[in-house]
Design a protein around this motif. Structure first.
Motif, mmCIF file in Angstrom:
data_model
loop_
_atom_site.group_PDB
_atom_site.id
_atom_site.type_symbol
_atom_site.label_atom_id
_atom_site.label_comp_id
_atom_site.label_asym_id
_atom_site.label_seq_id
_atom_site.Cartn_x
_atom_site.Cartn_y
_atom_site.Cartn_z
ATOM 1 N N ALA A 129 28.057 -17.752 -30.560
ATOM 2 C CA ALA A 129 27.258 -17.416 -29.379
ATOM 3 C C ALA A 129 27.690 -16.080 -28.780
ATOM 4 O O ALA A 129 26.854 -15.248 -28.407
ATOM 5 C CB ALA A 129 27.382 -18.524 -28.340
ATOM 6 N N ILE A 130 29.004 -15.857 -28.687
ATOM 7 C CA ILE A 130 29.512 -14.585 -28.151
ATOM 8 C C ILE A 130 29.119 -13.438 -29.070
ATOM 9 O O ILE A 130 28.710 -12.362 -28.613
ATOM 10 C CB ILE A 130 31.042 -14.649 -27.982
ATOM 11 C CG1 ILE A 130 31.413 -15.737 -26.964
ATOM 12 C CG2 ILE A 130 31.600 -13.305 -27.549
ATOM 13 C CD1 ILE A 130 32.901 -15.966 -26.814
ATOM 14 N N ALA A 131 29.238 -13.653 -30.382
ATOM 15 C CA ALA A 131 28.861 -12.613 -31.343
ATOM 16 C C ALA A 131 27.386 -12.259 -31.227
ATOM 17 O O ALA A 131 27.001 -11.082 -31.332
ATOM 18 C CB ALA A 131 29.189 -13.097 -32.758
ATOM 19 N N LEU A 132 26.534 -13.248 -30.992
ATOM 20 C CA LEU A 132 25.104 -12.989 -30.822
ATOM 21 C C LEU A 132 24.822 -12.151 -29.585
ATOM 22 O O LEU A 132 23.969 -11.247 -29.604
ATOM 23 C CB LEU A 132 24.340 -14.315 -30.736
ATOM 24 C CG LEU A 132 24.000 -14.997 -32.062
ATOM 25 C CD1 LEU A 132 23.563 -16.446 -31.823
ATOM 26 C CD2 LEU A 132 22.910 -14.240 -32.805
ATOM 27 N N VAL A 133 25.530 -12.413 -28.506
ATOM 28 C CA VAL A 133 25.337 -11.640 -27.275
ATOM 29 C C VAL A 133 25.780 -10.183 -27.478
ATOM 30 O O VAL A 133 25.091 -9.248 -27.054
ATOM 31 C CB VAL A 133 26.106 -12.279 -26.102
ATOM 32 C CG1 VAL A 133 26.055 -11.367 -24.866
ATOM 33 C CG2 VAL A 133 25.519 -13.642 -25.762
ATOM 34 N N ILE A 134 26.917 -9.986 -28.154
ATOM 35 C CA ILE A 134 27.400 -8.626 -28.418
ATOM 36 C C ILE A 134 26.419 -7.875 -29.314
ATOM 37 O O ILE A 134 26.104 -6.697 -29.068
ATOM 38 C CB ILE A 134 28.804 -8.670 -29.054
ATOM 39 C CG1 ILE A 134 29.822 -9.220 -28.045
ATOM 40 C CG2 ILE A 134 29.232 -7.288 -29.538
ATOM 41 C CD1 ILE A 134 31.195 -9.464 -28.627
ATOM 42 N N ALA A 135 25.917 -8.544 -30.343
ATOM 43 C CA ALA A 135 24.920 -7.921 -31.222
ATOM 44 C C ALA A 135 23.656 -7.579 -30.444
ATOM 45 O O ALA A 135 23.026 -6.531 -30.678
ATOM 46 C CB ALA A 135 24.594 -8.862 -32.380
ATOM 47 N N SER A 136 23.266 -8.450 -29.509
ATOM 48 C CA SER A 136 22.088 -8.185 -28.674
ATOM 49 C C SER A 136 22.299 -6.946 -27.798
ATOM 50 O O SER A 136 21.381 -6.133 -27.627
ATOM 51 C CB SER A 136 21.792 -9.396 -27.787
ATOM 52 O OG SER A 136 21.555 -10.553 -28.554
ATOM 53 N N LEU A 137 23.503 -6.810 -27.245
ATOM 54 C CA LEU A 137 23.823 -5.638 -26.423
ATOM 55 C C LEU A 137 23.686 -4.352 -27.230
ATOM 56 O O LEU A 137 23.069 -3.379 -26.790
ATOM 57 C CB LEU A 137 25.237 -5.753 -25.858
ATOM 58 C CG LEU A 137 25.448 -6.743 -24.704
ATOM 59 C CD1 LEU A 137 26.929 -6.943 -24.436
ATOM 60 C CD2 LEU A 137 24.739 -6.236 -23.444
ATOM 61 N N PHE A 138 24.256 -4.356 -28.432
ATOM 62 C CA PHE A 138 24.154 -3.160 -29.279
ATOM 63 C C PHE A 138 22.704 -2.849 -29.609
ATOM 64 O O PHE A 138 22.250 -1.704 -29.488
ATOM 65 C CB PHE A 138 24.950 -3.341 -30.572
ATOM 66 C CG PHE A 138 24.659 -2.255 -31.577
ATOM 67 C CD1 PHE A 138 25.292 -1.018 -31.483
ATOM 68 C CD2 PHE A 138 23.719 -2.447 -32.585
ATOM 69 C CE1 PHE A 138 24.995 0.000 -32.391
ATOM 70 C CE2 PHE A 138 23.422 -1.440 -33.492
ATOM 71 C CZ PHE A 138 24.066 -0.209 -33.393
ATOM 72 N N ALA A 167 23.345 -4.298 -36.126
ATOM 73 C CA ALA A 167 23.546 -5.414 -35.191
ATOM 74 C C ALA A 167 23.921 -6.683 -35.939
ATOM 75 O O ALA A 167 24.807 -7.438 -35.518
ATOM 76 C CB ALA A 167 22.281 -5.641 -34.363
ATOM 77 N N LEU A 168 23.257 -6.913 -37.071
ATOM 78 C CA LEU A 168 23.565 -8.100 -37.867
ATOM 79 C C LEU A 168 24.958 -8.011 -38.491
ATOM 80 O O LEU A 168 25.681 -9.010 -38.566
ATOM 81 C CB LEU A 168 22.506 -8.283 -38.956
ATOM 82 C CG LEU A 168 21.086 -8.572 -38.465
ATOM 83 C CD1 LEU A 168 20.111 -8.629 -39.631
ATOM 84 C CD2 LEU A 168 21.040 -9.867 -37.678
ATOM 85 N N VAL A 169 25.331 -6.821 -38.929
ATOM 86 C CA VAL A 169 26.680 -6.615 -39.476
ATOM 87 C C VAL A 169 27.728 -6.880 -38.398
ATOM 88 O O VAL A 169 28.760 -7.512 -38.645
ATOM 89 C CB VAL A 169 26.826 -5.186 -40.041
ATOM 90 C CG1 VAL A 169 28.297 -4.876 -40.361
ATOM 91 C CG2 VAL A 169 25.972 -5.019 -41.291
ATOM 92 N N ILE A 170 27.462 -6.398 -37.176
ATOM 93 C CA ILE A 170 28.375 -6.648 -36.053
ATOM 94 C C ILE A 170 28.521 -8.147 -35.815
ATOM 95 O O ILE A 170 29.633 -8.676 -35.689
ATOM 96 C CB ILE A 170 27.864 -5.951 -34.774
ATOM 97 C CG1 ILE A 170 28.016 -4.434 -34.908
ATOM 98 C CG2 ILE A 170 28.627 -6.440 -33.533
ATOM 99 C CD1 ILE A 170 27.361 -3.654 -33.773
ATOM 100 N N MET A 171 27.384 -8.831 -35.748
ATOM 101 C CA MET A 171 27.419 -10.278 -35.497
ATOM 102 C C MET A 171 28.182 -11.022 -36.585
ATOM 103 O O MET A 171 29.086 -11.827 -36.300
ATOM 104 C CB MET A 171 25.989 -10.814 -35.406
ATOM 105 C CG MET A 171 25.916 -12.313 -35.125
ATOM 106 S SD MET A 171 24.267 -13.003 -35.337
ATOM 107 C CE MET A 171 24.161 -13.104 -37.124
ATOM 108 N N LEU A 172 27.842 -10.739 -37.831
ATOM 109 C CA LEU A 172 28.492 -11.437 -38.935
ATOM 110 C C LEU A 172 29.966 -11.067 -39.045
ATOM 111 O O LEU A 172 30.816 -11.923 -39.339
ATOM 112 C CB LEU A 172 27.761 -11.120 -40.245
ATOM 113 C CG LEU A 172 26.298 -11.576 -40.302
ATOM 114 C CD1 LEU A 172 25.628 -11.066 -41.571
ATOM 115 C CD2 LEU A 172 26.209 -13.087 -40.238
ATOM 116 N N GLY A 173 30.298 -9.804 -38.789
ATOM 117 C CA GLY A 173 31.691 -9.361 -38.854
ATOM 118 C C GLY A 173 32.546 -10.040 -37.807
ATOM 119 O O GLY A 173 33.685 -10.451 -38.072
ATOM 120 N N LEU A 174 32.016 -10.164 -36.605
ATOM 121 C CA LEU A 174 32.757 -10.818 -35.530
ATOM 122 C C LEU A 174 33.012 -12.293 -35.844
ATOM 123 O O LEU A 174 34.062 -12.839 -35.520
ATOM 124 C CB LEU A 174 31.991 -10.699 -34.208
ATOM 125 C CG LEU A 174 31.913 -9.299 -33.589
ATOM 126 C CD1 LEU A 174 30.983 -9.297 -32.381
ATOM 127 C CD2 LEU A 174 33.306 -8.814 -33.171
#
Length: 442
Positions: A25-34, A9-16
């Motif tokens: 903020a959008i990256a945090l929501v996507i990471a939260s979904l995953f 999830a953190l890799v997704i957030m940081l990658g985005l």
């Protein structure tokens, strides 16, 4: 597996954020979904967790953050911030003038954002540096250190304001500890940074940009600005009101309703904002004050969105039970205090280095650690200090503050690394050391 999902999830957030340049903020929501779906919370449960986390964070912080930004903008636009800085510098001897610039930055960055405090102070600081025959990094570094530490540690700026809500401890304690630790760290960091400069750390030929003309800009101070003492009232008053509740908790078995009401962060910052509105009336007419407040609210939007999204991510993390998994893996019974403080610090360093945002670093780290600290003897205020000091570390070219200070001060990228990056890294390490001592004593 919860640890694995969190890492992904953190890799997704940081990658985005880093590679796709997506809003944090959008990256945090996507990471939260995953994180929620992968951990078994279900589709509906994940959405509910995100909504509840965002709503909870906004309930606690939305209005206070907005009021705090309005307060700071009015003090800045009215010229009151400059009066405070000038008074602090004027009251000190020539020998301590550069330290007083750092302390002025520390005071100013409590109500206003880091970049505003820097812009207000840099013309004054550079002028004093020339009078003392000190090279550019001395005054610039002092401003960065003081402003960065108070912006990171002292409410009502978003991160320290969020710390009390995320980690569930008294906001008055955050004000008290953040102010004391920040004040001490400011003096120690300036002393250490000046020591490096005295040893030949700075090279004018490569660290200063000779092609930049008038880098400091023209400081537009209104005529007859509020006095320093008058301008300090809106800054000090909310802190006193919040601390009143903390003192009441010690004196009374249960705080009287009037004290609970007056010490609430919303009421305290509302009074502070109203006081700032009255103070600003000395130099700004009603239309100018309204315009200043409107500009402040526009600047608040992205801060609120990131803060709320961080709350959503935290709610999902707590819903999965990963806090206990982190506690079991990383924290031993023999060294729980040391392990928790260091884990919080290095997580903050990681997020700040990659994302460039101290807000993201602090809030993300504290939300991950919120459940961990509940199962230990470490007071949550020290976890907050460790997380925030980690988020202060290693700001570089992906950080807007880096470019503001580098370009305004007329430095090269190398010069920016030697001022902004180095001074904040020293400050983060010193706060960590003070935190380790405090966590073992209190």
């Amino acid at each position: 597996m919860l640890i694995v999902y969190l890492i992904i999830a953190l890799v997704i957030m940081l990658g985005l954020v880093v590679f796709f340049k997506l809003n944090v903020a959008i990256a945090l929501v996507i990471a939260s979904l995953f994180m929620g779906i992968a951990s078994g919370l279900g589709l509906v449960g994940t959405i509910e967790g995100i909504s509840d986390g965002f709503a909870s964070m906004m309930r606690d912080l939305g209005i206070p953050i907005g009021l705090g930004v309005i307060l700071g903008k009015l003090i800045s636009d009215s010229g009151g911030a400059y009066s405070i800085a000038h008074a602090i510098v004027k009251k000190t001897s020539e020998k301590l003038a550069l330290y007083s610039i750092g302390l002025a930055a520390f005071v100013l960055a409590i109500p206003v954002f880091f970049d505003v405090a820097f812009l207000i102070l840099v013309p004054l600081a550079v002028q004093i540096g020339k009078q003392l025959n000190k090279s550019l990094p001395y005054p610039v570094g002092a401003i960065i250190i003081g402003a960065a530490l108070s912006h990171t540690l002292v409410p009502p700026t978003p991160n320290p304001l969020a710390a009390a809500s995320i980690l569930e401890f008294d906001l008055g304690l955050m004000i008290l500890v953040g102010t004391i630790v920040g004040f001490i760290a400011t003096l120690l960091t300036i002393k250490m940074y000046f020591w490096f400069l005295d040893k030949g750390f700075w090279k004018k030929e490569t660290d200063e940009d000779a092609t930049v003309e008038n880098p400091y800009g023209n400081l537009d101070i209104p005529e007859n600005p509020p006095s320093a003492w008058l301008a300090l009232i809106p800054i000090i008053l909310p802190s006193i009101m919040i601390l009143l509740g903390s003192v009441g908790n010690v004196i009374f078995e249960e705080n009287p309703e009037i004290i609970t009401f007056l010490s609430d962060r919303i009421i305290a910052l509302l009074i502070g904002a109203l006081a700032a509105y009255l103070v600003a009336a000395k130099t700004l007419n009603k239309e100018q004050r309204d315009a200043s407040s409107s500009e402040a609210m526009q600047a608040t939007g992205i801060v609120l969105l990131i803060t709320g999204a961080g709350g959503a991510f935290g709610a999902i993390i707590q819903g999965t039970g990963i806090d206990q998994a982190i506690l079991d893996i990383f924290v031993s019974d023999a060294q729980s205090t040391l392990s928790i403080i260091l884990l919080s610090f290095f997580m903050g360093v990681l997020f700040r280095t990659i994302t460039g945002s101290g807000t993201v670093a602090g809030i993300t780290t504290m939300t991950i650690m919120a459940g961990v600290v509940a199962g230990t003897d470490v007071h949550p205020v020290w976890v907050a200090m460790a997380s925030l000091s980690g988020g202060l570390m290693l700001g570089h070219v992906n950080d807007s503050g880096f470019w503001i200070t580098t370009k305004i001060a007329g430095l090269t990228v190398k010069g920016g690394m030697k001022t902004y990056t180095t001074s904040e890294a020293l400050a983060g390490i010193i706060v960590l050391l003070i935190t380790l001592i405090g966590a073992h004593i209190f």
